[in-house]
Design a protein around this motif. Structure first.
Motif, PDB file in Angstrom:
ATOM      1  N   UNK A  80      -6.447 -25.407  77.701  1.00  0.00           N
ATOM      2  CA  UNK A  80      -6.592 -26.202  76.490  1.00  0.00           C
ATOM      3  C   UNK A  80      -5.959 -25.470  75.325  1.00  0.00           C
ATOM      4  N   UNK A  81      -5.289 -26.224  74.490  1.00  0.00           N
ATOM      5  CA  UNK A  81      -4.726 -25.658  73.269  1.00  0.00           C
ATOM      6  C   UNK A  81      -5.846 -25.560  72.237  1.00  0.00           C
ATOM      7  N   UNK A  82      -6.146 -24.349  71.784  1.00  0.00           N
ATOM      8  CA  UNK A  82      -7.268 -24.141  70.864  1.00  0.00           C
ATOM      9  C   UNK A  82      -7.055 -24.836  69.533  1.00  0.00           C
ATOM     10  N   UNK A  83      -5.802 -25.164  69.184  1.00  0.00           N
ATOM     11  CA  UNK A  83      -5.514 -25.801  67.903  1.00  0.00           C
ATOM     12  C   UNK A  83      -5.548 -27.323  67.990  1.00  0.00           C
ATOM     13  N   UNK A  84      -5.612 -27.874  69.207  1.00  0.00           N
ATOM     14  CA  UNK A  84      -5.592 -29.324  69.348  1.00  0.00           C
ATOM     15  C   UNK A  84      -7.012 -29.874  69.298  1.00  0.00           C
ATOM     16  N   UNK A  85      -7.117 -31.168  69.072  1.00  0.00           N
ATOM     17  CA  UNK A  85      -8.425 -31.804  69.040  1.00  0.00           C
ATOM     18  C   UNK A  85      -8.938 -31.968  67.623  1.00  0.00           C
ATOM     19  N   UNK A  86     -10.102 -32.589  67.494  1.00  0.00           N
ATOM     20  CA  UNK A  86     -10.644 -32.889  66.173  1.00  0.00           C
ATOM     21  C   UNK A  86     -11.144 -31.646  65.450  1.00  0.00           C
TER      22      UNK A  86
ATOM     23  N   UNK B  52     -14.112 -17.489  62.137  1.00  0.00           N
ATOM     24  CA  UNK B  52     -12.703 -17.784  62.408  1.00  0.00           C
ATOM     25  C   UNK B  52     -12.517 -18.702  63.616  1.00  0.00           C
ATOM     26  N   UNK B  53     -13.419 -19.675  63.754  1.00  0.00           N
ATOM     27  CA  UNK B  53     -13.353 -20.642  64.848  1.00  0.00           C
ATOM     28  C   UNK B  53     -13.195 -22.035  64.250  1.00  0.00           C
ATOM     29  N   UNK B  54     -12.636 -22.947  65.044  1.00  0.00           N
ATOM     30  CA  UNK B  54     -12.482 -24.336  64.583  1.00  0.00           C
ATOM     31  C   UNK B  54     -13.734 -25.128  64.942  1.00  0.00           C
ATOM     32  N   UNK B  55     -14.391 -25.681  63.926  1.00  0.00           N
ATOM     33  CA  UNK B  55     -15.533 -26.565  64.171  1.00  0.00           C
ATOM     34  C   UNK B  55     -14.994 -27.923  64.610  1.00  0.00           C
TER      35      UNK B  55
ATOM     36  N   UNK C 209      -9.744 -20.812  73.200  1.00  0.00           N
ATOM     37  CA  UNK C 209     -10.053 -22.138  73.738  1.00  0.00           C
ATOM     38  C   UNK C 209     -11.375 -22.154  74.502  1.00  0.00           C
ATOM     39  N   UNK C 210     -12.258 -21.195  74.210  1.00  0.00           N
ATOM     40  CA  UNK C 210     -13.632 -21.266  74.699  1.00  0.00           C
ATOM     41  C   UNK C 210     -14.457 -21.979  73.626  1.00  0.00           C
ATOM     42  N   UNK C 211     -15.731 -22.212  73.930  1.00  0.00           N
ATOM     43  CA  UNK C 211     -16.532 -22.916  72.942  1.00  0.00           C
ATOM     44  C   UNK C 211     -17.860 -22.215  72.702  1.00  0.00           C
ATOM     45  N   UNK C 212     -18.427 -22.489  71.534  1.00  0.00           N
ATOM     46  CA  UNK C 212     -19.755 -22.018  71.146  1.00  0.00           C
ATOM     47  C   UNK C 212     -20.488 -23.189  70.509  1.00  0.00           C
ATOM     48  N   UNK C 213     -21.760 -23.296  70.812  1.00  0.00           N
ATOM     49  CA  UNK C 213     -22.605 -24.290  70.174  1.00  0.00           C
ATOM     50  C   UNK C 213     -23.686 -23.563  69.389  1.00  0.00           C
TER      51      UNK C 213
ATOM     52  N   UNK D 120     -17.900 -18.779  75.275  1.00  0.00           N
ATOM     53  CA  UNK D 120     -17.194 -17.734  74.520  1.00  0.00           C
ATOM     54  C   UNK D 120     -17.725 -16.351  74.889  1.00  0.00           C
ATOM     55  N   UNK D 121     -16.961 -15.344  74.506  1.00  0.00           N
ATOM     56  CA  UNK D 121     -17.285 -13.964  74.863  1.00  0.00           C
ATOM     57  C   UNK D 121     -18.462 -13.430  74.050  1.00  0.00           C
ATOM     58  N   UNK D 122     -19.007 -12.298  74.493  1.00  0.00           N
ATOM     59  CA  UNK D 122     -20.078 -11.625  73.768  1.00  0.00           C
ATOM     60  C   UNK D 122     -19.622 -11.244  72.354  1.00  0.00           C
ATOM     61  N   UNK D 123     -18.384 -10.804  72.239  1.00  0.00           N
ATOM     62  CA  UNK D 123     -17.845 -10.427  70.926  1.00  0.00           C
ATOM     63  C   UNK D 123     -17.814 -11.627  69.987  1.00  0.00           C
ATOM     64  N   UNK D 124     -17.429 -12.791  70.501  1.00  0.00           N
ATOM     65  CA  UNK D 124     -17.369 -13.986  69.663  1.00  0.00           C
ATOM     66  C   UNK D 124     -18.776 -14.465  69.289  1.00  0.00           C
ATOM     67  N   UNK D 125     -19.724 -14.322  70.220  1.00  0.00           N
ATOM     68  CA  UNK D 125     -21.117 -14.616  69.869  1.00  0.00           C
ATOM     69  C   UNK D 125     -21.558 -13.726  68.721  1.00  0.00           C
ATOM     70  N   UNK D 126     -21.231 -12.443  68.774  1.00  0.00           N
ATOM     71  CA  UNK D 126     -21.645 -11.508  67.724  1.00  0.00           C
ATOM     72  C   UNK D 126     -20.972 -11.837  66.386  1.00  0.00           C
ATOM     73  N   UNK D 127     -19.747 -12.320  66.444  1.00  0.00           N
ATOM     74  CA  UNK D 127     -19.068 -12.755  65.222  1.00  0.00           C
ATOM     75  C   UNK D 127     -19.848 -13.884  64.561  1.00  0.00           C
ATOM     76  N   UNK D 128     -20.300 -14.842  65.370  1.00  0.00           N
ATOM     77  CA  UNK D 128     -21.089 -15.948  64.839  1.00  0.00           C
ATOM     78  C   UNK D 128     -22.445 -15.460  64.337  1.00  0.00           C
TER      79      UNK D 128
END
Length: 199
Positions: free
Chosen positions: A43-49, A74-77, A101-105, A174-182
């Motif tokens: 998936x292209x991380x820049x595509x989509x809504x 620094x993630x796209x909502x 192109x991973x996701x977090x909720x 998403x990765x542990x690092x990205x979870x920590x960023x959030x």
């Protein structure tokens, strides 16, 4: 019976060969236009809504019984949602797509930890129990309880003090690092008071 002429045999053979070769050529052509991706579709991380979560969460805060936070990450909502939680309470959700192109909720709620875990994991719909607690991690100045099914994505829940009590739940691929960023961004996030517009 006469022996076919040399010209007759060649035309019949050529037509037969074409009948066989045309479908083979079409198959080869269609395969040649596809790309091979052994890890699955990319998936292209820049595509989509994209969603303006500041505006959406401000709307939700007007009817909320608890304050909402607007993290700066620094993630796209790409989605927002609000709905009931099993056992009582409300969940306000924001979905993010990371640069990988991973996701977090992210779920913000005034519900119990058990209620939001059952609701977000879908365990009540499947009839099995909720994910089991695997331990705790420290991130963003909070202690997060980690719940997970074998082979599944982790559900991390942290509780803020105060009245009413507010909980965060974060899950996704998403990765542990990205979870920590959030998690870190929640510590410094803009707070939208419950039931009141903000400037």
């Amino acid at each position: 019976m006469r022996k076919p002429e040399r010209g007759e045999t060649s035309i019949r053979d050529m037509l037969g060969a074409l009948v066989i070769l045309i479908p083979i050529g079409l198959v080869l052509f269609s395969v040649g236009t596809c790309s091979f991706s052994p890890a699955g579709p990319v998936e292209n991380a820049e595509s989509g809504p994209s969603v303006d979560i500041g505006a959406r969460l401000t709307e939700y805060a007007l009817g909320s019984a608890f304050p909402l936070r607007v993290p700066d990450v620094p993630f796209r909502a790409n989605s927002t949602d609000r709905g009931p939680v099993e056992g009582g309470g409300t969940a306000v959700r924001v979905g993010y797509v990371t640069p990988d192109a991973d996701y977090l909720s992210l779920v913000q709620t005034d519900a119990s930890a058990e209620g939001v875990l059952v609701t977000e994991s879908g365990s009540s719909d499947r009839g099995d129990g909720p994910p089991r607690m695997q331990g705790t991690v420290e991130a963003g100045g909070l202690t997060w309880e980690v719940y997970q099914r074998e082979g599944g994505e982790p559900f991390r829940i942290a509780t803020l003090g105060g009245e009413p009590e507010v909980r965060f739940l974060v899950t996704g691929s998403a990765s542990e690092e990205q979870f920590r960023t959030l998690a870190d961004s929640l510590a410094t996030a803009r707070v939208l008071p419950a039931g009141a517009p903000t400037g």
